[in-house]
Design an enzyme around this catalytic site. Structure first.
Site, short mmCIF file in Angstrom:
data_model
loop_
_atom_site.label_atom_id
_atom_site.label_comp_id
_atom_site.label_asym_id
_atom_site.label_seq_id
_atom_site.Cartn_x
_atom_site.Cartn_y
_atom_site.Cartn_z
N LEU A 223 46.31 51.79 41.33
CA LEU A 223 46.34 52.50 40.05
C LEU A 223 47.06 51.66 39.01
O LEU A 223 48.04 52.08 38.39
CB LEU A 223 47.02 53.86 40.21
CG LEU A 223 46.57 54.93 39.20
CD1 LEU A 223 45.12 55.33 39.47
CD2 LEU A 223 47.46 56.15 39.24
N GLY A 224 46.53 50.44 38.79
CA GLY A 224 47.02 49.60 37.70
C GLY A 224 46.29 49.99 36.43
O GLY A 224 45.80 51.12 36.30
N ARG A 225 46.18 49.06 35.49
CA ARG A 225 45.53 49.40 34.22
C ARG A 225 44.11 49.91 34.45
O ARG A 225 43.69 50.94 33.92
CB ARG A 225 45.43 48.17 33.30
CG ARG A 225 46.75 47.53 32.91
CD ARG A 225 46.47 46.29 32.08
NE ARG A 225 45.97 46.69 30.78
CZ ARG A 225 46.68 46.49 29.66
NH1 ARG A 225 47.84 45.89 29.71
NH2 ARG A 225 46.21 46.88 28.50
N ARG B 180 50.75 50.07 45.46
CA ARG B 180 52.18 49.90 45.24
C ARG B 180 52.63 50.60 43.96
O ARG B 180 53.64 51.27 43.90
CB ARG B 180 52.52 48.40 45.14
CG ARG B 180 52.43 47.64 46.46
CD ARG B 180 52.66 46.19 46.24
NE ARG B 180 51.72 45.65 45.24
CZ ARG B 180 51.68 44.37 44.89
NH1 ARG B 180 52.50 43.51 45.45
NH2 ARG B 180 50.82 43.93 43.99
N ARG C 281 37.51 42.90 43.29
CA ARG C 281 37.15 41.59 43.81
C ARG C 281 36.42 41.78 45.13
O ARG C 281 36.79 42.64 45.95
CB ARG C 281 38.41 40.73 44.06
CG ARG C 281 38.96 40.08 42.80
CD ARG C 281 38.07 38.96 42.32
NE ARG C 281 38.58 38.30 41.11
CZ ARG C 281 38.34 38.72 39.87
NH1 ARG C 281 37.64 39.83 39.66
NH2 ARG C 281 38.80 38.05 38.84
N ASP D 178 29.96 45.64 42.38
CA ASP D 178 29.78 44.69 41.27
C ASP D 178 30.39 43.33 41.61
O ASP D 178 30.24 42.37 40.86
CB ASP D 178 30.46 45.23 39.99
CG ASP D 178 30.21 44.34 38.78
OD1 ASP D 178 31.20 43.95 38.11
OD2 ASP D 178 29.03 43.97 38.54
N GLU E 43 30.29 35.31 46.04
CA GLU E 43 29.42 35.29 44.85
C GLU E 43 28.94 33.86 44.56
O GLU E 43 29.70 32.91 44.73
CB GLU E 43 30.21 35.80 43.63
CG GLU E 43 30.58 37.26 43.73
CD GLU E 43 31.43 37.72 42.56
OE1 GLU E 43 31.55 36.98 41.57
OE2 GLU E 43 31.98 38.82 42.67
N HIS F 146 28.53 41.09 39.04
CA HIS F 146 29.88 40.89 38.48
C HIS F 146 29.84 41.01 36.95
O HIS F 146 30.19 40.08 36.22
CB HIS F 146 30.43 39.52 38.90
CG HIS F 146 31.93 39.46 38.80
ND1 HIS F 146 32.69 38.61 39.58
CD2 HIS F 146 32.81 40.11 38.02
CE1 HIS F 146 33.97 38.75 39.26
NE2 HIS F 146 34.08 39.65 38.32
N GLY G 10 31.38 43.52 35.22
CA GLY G 10 32.37 44.50 34.77
C GLY G 10 32.76 44.33 33.31
O GLY G 10 32.84 45.31 32.56
C1 8YV Z 1 34.86 38.28 35.00
C2 8YV Z 1 36.67 39.54 36.00
O1 8YV Z 1 35.25 37.49 36.04
O2 8YV Z 1 38.28 39.71 34.31
C3 8YV Z 1 38.07 39.49 35.52
O3 8YV Z 1 38.95 39.25 36.36
O4 8YV Z 1 36.43 39.51 37.16
C4 8YV Z 1 35.53 39.64 35.05
O5 8YV Z 1 35.95 40.02 33.84
C5 8YV Z 1 35.29 37.53 33.79
O6 8YV Z 1 34.86 38.26 32.73
C6 8YV Z 1 34.67 36.14 33.75
O7 8YV Z 1 34.80 35.60 32.46
#
Ligand code: 8YV
Length: 314
Positions: free
Chosen positions: A153-155, A176, A232, A256, A261, A279, A281
């Site tokens: 429960l981080g940001r 944590r 991750r 995602d 990867e 990926h 996000g």
């Molecule tokens: C992408 C991410 O890896 O911010 C992170 O840690 O995993 C994702 O945002 C990032 O945007 C790559 O530029």
């Protein structure tokens, strides 16, 4: 910002940025590949900054060849691919881009969850294939009334929880960080998985969380359970996940991020109850632009001898 190209500081670039973002970098810095930066000791001695993206690995061996390095700046919130301990020992600032990408990542987590529960990709294929003319689409399941566990429960975890509240769900969490929130804390990830219907992984990557979601956690989540991972790939034991899904010991997963990867376990790619995205996000134009701006501002600050704007929390 338009700078005199002759005065652009040289920086090492690890990873590839989309062309429009690379053009912004090129306005302000002269990008060198790792080989260009380290091939000539005179060039290496003049390189004080490195830029990368959070889904890339920056090898310690590269930093060791850059004696004047003052800052490593990543465009992204994760810094698990950067040798932070070594950088700290060398007095090299390491910066990331927290906050500016929270909305994009949290929105994707919610979108993946709803798409998974209501089987939206399968529904789309069902209509496009013409099968609707002969059959009715299968029933999904709703989000309202479900018990949702957030791992970390981080940001990001807090942002996901806040966006889940209007969906009338019971939110619990593990990790944590124990902020002052109206959600119940579970003593472990296994306990959390045992208590909920849906597990959303939003913790940081790195050695401390490697395979945190393992076969035991997946067994606790159970055959009616769903897993969503926007953190991750290394946090989830991908082979154990594929085995649990194939054996019907887990109802579905939306991923995602992946352990290796851009490679994905072929068993996951073949399953209809698995939703896969590459990926993405933080992959909105406005978010990536804001992330890069913060990355470049960190580089400029440190090169001016000022403190980094967003140093990683060592
Ligand atoms: C992408 C991410 O890896 O911010 C992170 O840690 O995993 C994702 O945002 C990032 O945007 C790559 O530029």
């Amino acid at each position: 910002m338009t700078m005199n190209l002759a005065k652009r500081p040289p920086i090492v670039k690890v990873g590839v940025f989309p062309a429009p973002l690379q053009a912004v970098i090129d306005e302000e810095f002269e990008c060198l590949s790792p080989d260009e930066a380290t091939g000539d000791p005179t060039v290496a001695a003049g390189v004080r900054a490195l830029i990368t993206r959070s889904n890339h690995v920056v090898p310690q061996s590269l930093l060791e060849q850059l004696p004047a390095l003052a800052v490593v700046a990543t465009s992204g919130v994760g810094f698990d691919g950067i040798p932070v301990r070594y950088a700290q020992q060398r007095g090299i600032a390491v910066t990331n881009t927290p906050g500016v990408l929270d909305a994009a990542v949290c929105e994707l987590a919610i979108g993946l969850l709803l798409a998974l529960l209501r089987q939206l990709p399968e529904a789309d294929r069902f209509v496009r294939s013409g099968r609707w003319e002969q059959d009715a689409f299968q029933l999904g399941t709703g989000l309202a009334g479900k018990r949702v566990g957030i791992v970390g429960l981080g940001r990001l975890g807090r942002g996901i929880a806040a966006r889940l509240q209007p969906f009338d769900v019971d939110i619990r969490y593990s990790g944590r960080a124990k902020p002052d929130v109206p959600y119940r804390h579970a003593g472990s990830v296994v306990q959390l998985a045992d208590e909920v219907d849906i597990l959303i992984v939003s913790c940081s990557g790195g050695p401390a969380t490697h395979h945190l979601i393992d076969a035991e956690v997946l067994r606790a989540l159970g055959p009616r359970g769903f897993l969503v991972n926007v953190s991750r790939g290394t946090v989830v034991d991908e082979a154990a996940l594929a085995e649990a899904l194939a054996a019907g010991r887990l109802r579905g997963a939306a991923l995602d991020v992946f352990e290796h990867e851009p490679l994905v376990d072929s068993r996951l790619a073949a399953m209809g109850n698995v939703l896969l995205t590459p990926h993405i996000g933080s992959a909105t134009a406005e978010t990536r632009t804001a992330m890069l701006r913060l990355t470049l501002d960190n580089l400029h600050a440190v090169l001016r001898g000022e403190p980094a704007l967003t140093p990683v929390p060592y």
